[in-house]
Design a protein around this motif. Structure first.
Motif, PDB file in Angstrom:
ATOM      1  N   ILE A  32       3.872   4.345  -9.904  1.00  0.00           N
ATOM      2  CA  ILE A  32       3.385   4.144  -8.540  1.00  0.00           C
ATOM      3  C   ILE A  32       4.029   2.887  -7.964  1.00  0.00           C
ATOM      4  O   ILE A  32       4.019   1.818  -8.597  1.00  0.00           O
ATOM      5  CB  ILE A  32       1.851   4.005  -8.517  1.00  0.00           C
ATOM      6  CG1 ILE A  32       1.195   5.233  -9.156  1.00  0.00           C
ATOM      7  CG2 ILE A  32       1.347   3.821  -7.091  1.00  0.00           C
ATOM      8  CD1 ILE A  32      -0.311   5.137  -9.276  1.00  0.00           C
ATOM      9  N   LEU A  33       4.588   3.026  -6.773  1.00  0.00           N
ATOM     10  CA  LEU A  33       5.194   1.890  -6.066  1.00  0.00           C
ATOM     11  C   LEU A  33       4.201   1.367  -5.037  1.00  0.00           C
ATOM     12  O   LEU A  33       3.710   2.138  -4.199  1.00  0.00           O
ATOM     13  CB  LEU A  33       6.486   2.341  -5.384  1.00  0.00           C
ATOM     14  CG  LEU A  33       7.241   1.267  -4.598  1.00  0.00           C
ATOM     15  CD1 LEU A  33       7.720   0.144  -5.509  1.00  0.00           C
ATOM     16  CD2 LEU A  33       8.422   1.890  -3.845  1.00  0.00           C
ATOM     17  N   LEU A  34       3.923   0.073  -5.087  1.00  0.00           N
ATOM     18  CA  LEU A  34       2.993  -0.570  -4.164  1.00  0.00           C
ATOM     19  C   LEU A  34       3.778  -1.484  -3.235  1.00  0.00           C
ATOM     20  O   LEU A  34       4.502  -2.367  -3.704  1.00  0.00           O
ATOM     21  CB  LEU A  34       1.951  -1.386  -4.937  1.00  0.00           C
ATOM     22  CG  LEU A  34       1.273  -0.680  -6.122  1.00  0.00           C
ATOM     23  CD1 LEU A  34       0.366  -1.652  -6.872  1.00  0.00           C
ATOM     24  CD2 LEU A  34       0.497   0.534  -5.644  1.00  0.00           C
ATOM     25  N   VAL A  35       3.624  -1.284  -1.921  1.00  0.00           N
ATOM     26  CA  VAL A  35       4.410  -2.061  -0.957  1.00  0.00           C
ATOM     27  C   VAL A  35       3.465  -2.717   0.045  1.00  0.00           C
ATOM     28  O   VAL A  35       2.778  -2.025   0.816  1.00  0.00           O
ATOM     29  CB  VAL A  35       5.431  -1.168  -0.216  1.00  0.00           C
ATOM     30  CG1 VAL A  35       6.320  -2.034   0.695  1.00  0.00           C
ATOM     31  CG2 VAL A  35       6.276  -0.358  -1.194  1.00  0.00           C
ATOM     32  N   ASP A  36       3.426  -4.051   0.026  1.00  0.00           N
ATOM     33  CA  ASP A  36       2.598  -4.826   0.963  1.00  0.00           C
ATOM     34  C   ASP A  36       3.169  -6.235   1.011  1.00  0.00           C
ATOM     35  O   ASP A  36       3.454  -6.828  -0.031  1.00  0.00           O
ATOM     36  CB  ASP A  36       1.144  -4.854   0.508  1.00  0.00           C
ATOM     37  CG  ASP A  36       0.187  -5.289   1.607  1.00  0.00           C
ATOM     38  OD1 ASP A  36       0.482  -6.290   2.286  1.00  0.00           O
ATOM     39  OD2 ASP A  36      -0.849  -4.610   1.781  1.00  0.00           O
ATOM     40  N   VAL A  79       2.344   3.714  -2.351  1.00  0.00           N
ATOM     41  CA  VAL A  79       1.215   3.196  -1.571  1.00  0.00           C
ATOM     42  C   VAL A  79       1.792   2.142  -0.641  1.00  0.00           C
ATOM     43  O   VAL A  79       2.353   1.134  -1.080  1.00  0.00           O
ATOM     44  CB  VAL A  79       0.128   2.591  -2.478  1.00  0.00           C
ATOM     45  CG1 VAL A  79      -1.041   2.084  -1.622  1.00  0.00           C
ATOM     46  CG2 VAL A  79      -0.364   3.633  -3.477  1.00  0.00           C
ATOM     47  N   LEU A  80       1.668   2.379   0.667  1.00  0.00           N
ATOM     48  CA  LEU A  80       2.471   1.632   1.631  1.00  0.00           C
ATOM     49  C   LEU A  80       1.601   1.027   2.739  1.00  0.00           C
ATOM     50  O   LEU A  80       0.760   1.720   3.320  1.00  0.00           O
ATOM     51  CB  LEU A  80       3.506   2.600   2.250  1.00  0.00           C
ATOM     52  CG  LEU A  80       4.445   2.072   3.324  1.00  0.00           C
ATOM     53  CD1 LEU A  80       5.375   0.992   2.773  1.00  0.00           C
ATOM     54  CD2 LEU A  80       5.270   3.232   3.910  1.00  0.00           C
ATOM     55  N   PRO A 105       8.417  11.407  -3.483  1.00  0.00           N
ATOM     56  CA  PRO A 105       6.997  11.231  -3.803  1.00  0.00           C
ATOM     57  C   PRO A 105       6.143  11.192  -2.540  1.00  0.00           C
ATOM     58  O   PRO A 105       6.628  10.843  -1.452  1.00  0.00           O
ATOM     59  CB  PRO A 105       6.973   9.882  -4.530  1.00  0.00           C
ATOM     60  CG  PRO A 105       8.130   9.140  -3.976  1.00  0.00           C
ATOM     61  CD  PRO A 105       9.196  10.177  -3.743  1.00  0.00           C
ATOM     62  N   PRO A 106       4.873  11.528  -2.666  1.00  0.00           N
ATOM     63  CA  PRO A 106       3.976  11.418  -1.507  1.00  0.00           C
ATOM     64  C   PRO A 106       3.724   9.961  -1.162  1.00  0.00           C
ATOM     65  O   PRO A 106       3.869   9.058  -2.000  1.00  0.00           O
ATOM     66  CB  PRO A 106       2.690  12.095  -2.003  1.00  0.00           C
ATOM     67  CG  PRO A 106       2.739  11.969  -3.488  1.00  0.00           C
ATOM     68  CD  PRO A 106       4.189  12.045  -3.868  1.00  0.00           C
ATOM     69  N   VAL A 107       3.369   9.728   0.106  1.00  0.00           N
ATOM     70  CA  VAL A 107       3.115   8.374   0.611  1.00  0.00           C
ATOM     71  C   VAL A 107       1.642   8.270   1.015  1.00  0.00           C
ATOM     72  O   VAL A 107       1.146   9.096   1.802  1.00  0.00           O
ATOM     73  CB  VAL A 107       4.018   8.037   1.811  1.00  0.00           C
ATOM     74  CG1 VAL A 107       3.652   6.661   2.388  1.00  0.00           C
ATOM     75  CG2 VAL A 107       5.486   8.066   1.392  1.00  0.00           C
ATOM     76  N   LEU A 108       0.979   7.256   0.477  1.00  0.00           N
ATOM     77  CA  LEU A 108      -0.407   6.953   0.846  1.00  0.00           C
ATOM     78  C   LEU A 108      -0.397   5.658   1.656  1.00  0.00           C
ATOM     79  O   LEU A 108       0.009   4.606   1.154  1.00  0.00           O
ATOM     80  CB  LEU A 108      -1.269   6.780  -0.400  1.00  0.00           C
ATOM     81  CG  LEU A 108      -2.675   6.195  -0.198  1.00  0.00           C
ATOM     82  CD1 LEU A 108      -3.514   7.085   0.706  1.00  0.00           C
ATOM     83  CD2 LEU A 108      -3.372   5.973  -1.540  1.00  0.00           C
ATOM     84  N   ILE A 109      -0.790   5.745   2.902  1.00  0.00           N
ATOM     85  CA  ILE A 109      -0.856   4.560   3.752  1.00  0.00           C
ATOM     86  C   ILE A 109      -2.153   3.808   3.454  1.00  0.00           C
ATOM     87  O   ILE A 109      -3.244   4.382   3.483  1.00  0.00           O
ATOM     88  CB  ILE A 109      -0.785   4.939   5.238  1.00  0.00           C
ATOM     89  CG1 ILE A 109       0.552   5.612   5.555  1.00  0.00           C
ATOM     90  CG2 ILE A 109      -0.979   3.700   6.114  1.00  0.00           C
ATOM     91  CD1 ILE A 109       1.762   4.738   5.326  1.00  0.00           C
TER      92      ILE A 109
END
Length: 378
Positions: A32-36, A79-80, A105-109
């Motif tokens: 899982i990639l976490l972007v913040d 997760v963006l 992959p799907p994107v979860l905002i």
């Protein structure tokens, strides 16, 4: 041993094809990639997902680093955040979509933006789900799991479809190869029946393919012509020996029987819808038609004769003239070429005669490469 990601587990299941159910693929092993851009938010998100059992987490605070990571790693979920300096979440989704990857992959905002228009815009931009901050750990965990399970389902189905497509291709190729072997063996049987060698059909088929390419036929059509043309005389199987093997000229009644090998060949090759046998049938039926309409069995004239039949007529006659048979000596090359030239617009398509002469070096190279073996004197 290093733990495998959910994607790697799915890949292993696909390769082994051992019937492992998707429920056995632990989504908690997903990458899982976490972007913040906010470090505090990243740490909170990491703790929340770790508490739910997810351990393969990649946090990024720099939105510009997202694409480079995609070039070197396969993620199962992103997760963006939306509101980030330099490159916001919408821009990141746009760049990810531009990659056009099959296994995107799907994107979860996960954002603090509550506006309805932002939610709609995010979903239209490619996001599969949308959560606003502050968030519930239970809700986040449930949504992450649902997205991952759906992603693994898609990959599973895609993998199965690829397997099925590969198997269909393999079976189709096997069927084509089987038909091709039958065509080649029947072609050789016809030549041996007529006291000719297999090298004649090799030469004439390669010359036919050469002329097909010269006249503008596509690669696949030339390949079909190469493999279908050896069947041109298959109908001779149905001609009685006392006529087929007669050393001298034919009586009128015998000649009428001999000409029937074209219709016999077409009948032998009929009833199959494959491209190779359809072309072989057309060649067997029409390769003795003549440009001026004096040929047989139908007396077709000019371009009403199928192109493949016209091509094989030139290749077959030239090689037959320059080949030795029990009932005749081989013609000299120049004599055979004079015959071909003289039969322009009579026996042969004038355009094909011109192309034959233009490609004469390649024709002669085929003759030399597949020449009959020399029999040494005892």
């Amino acid at each position: 041993m290093n733990a495998m990601s959910a994607t790697e587990l799915w890949d292993r299941e696909r390769r082994l094809d051992n019937g492992v159910g998707l429920e056995e693929l632990d989504v908690r092993m997903a990458d899982i990639l976490l972007v913040d851009d906010e470090i505090v938010n990243l740490k909170l998100l990491q703790r929340s997902l770790k508490a739910a059992g997810y351990t393969r987490l990649t946090p990024l605070s720099d939105p510009h680093a997202v694409l480079p990571h995609f070039e070197s790693h396969r993620y199962d979920l992103v997760v963006l955040d939306l509101n980030m300096p330099g490159m916001n979440g919408f821009e990141i989704m746009s760049k990810l979509q531009a990659l056009n990857q099959d296994d995107m992959p799907p994107v979860l905002i996960l954002t603090a933006q509550h506006a309805q228009e932002d939610r709609i815009r995010a979903l239209r931009s490619g996001a599969q789900d949308y959560i606003t901050k502050p968030f519930s750990i239970e809700e986040l965990s449930a949504r992450v799991r649902n997205l991952l399970q759906a992603q693994l389902n898609r990959k599973h189905i895609r993998g199965r479809n690829l397997q099925l497509e590969q198997r269909v291709c393999e079976r189709t190729q096997e069927l084509y190869d089987t038909r091709l072997q039958i065509v080649r063996r029947l072609g050789r049987a016809a030549e041996y029946r007529d006291n000719e060698t297999g090298l004649h059909i090799v030469r004439m088929s390669k010359i036919s393919a050469l002329l097909g390419e010269a006249v503008g036929m596509g690669r696949e059509s030339c390949e079909l012509l190469l493999n279908a043309s050896p069947m041109h005389d298959i109908g001779k199987i149905g001609i009685p020996d006392h006529i087929l093997l007669k050393p001298g000229g034919f009586e009128p009644q015998e000649w009428e029987i001999m000409k029937m090998h074209t219709t016999i060949g077409a009948d032998i090759l009929s009833g199959d819808d494959s491209d190779i046998l359809n072309m072989a049938r057309e060649i067997a039926f029409t390769h003795h038609e003549k440009w001026d309409g004096s040929g047989y069995p139908c007396g077709l004239q000019g371009v009403s004769i199928p192109l493949e039949g016209r091509i094989v007529a030139v290749a077959d006659v030239f090689d037959a003239l320059t080949s030795e048979r029990p009932y005749k000596r081989a013609w000299q090359i120049e004599d055979a070429l004079d015959f071909v030239r003289n039969q322009r617009e009579k026996h042969f398509d004038p355009q094909l005669v011109d192309l034959f002469m233009e490609n004469l070096p390649a024709v002669l190279e085929i003759r030399n490469r597949f020449a009959e073996p020399q029999v040494s004197a005892a």
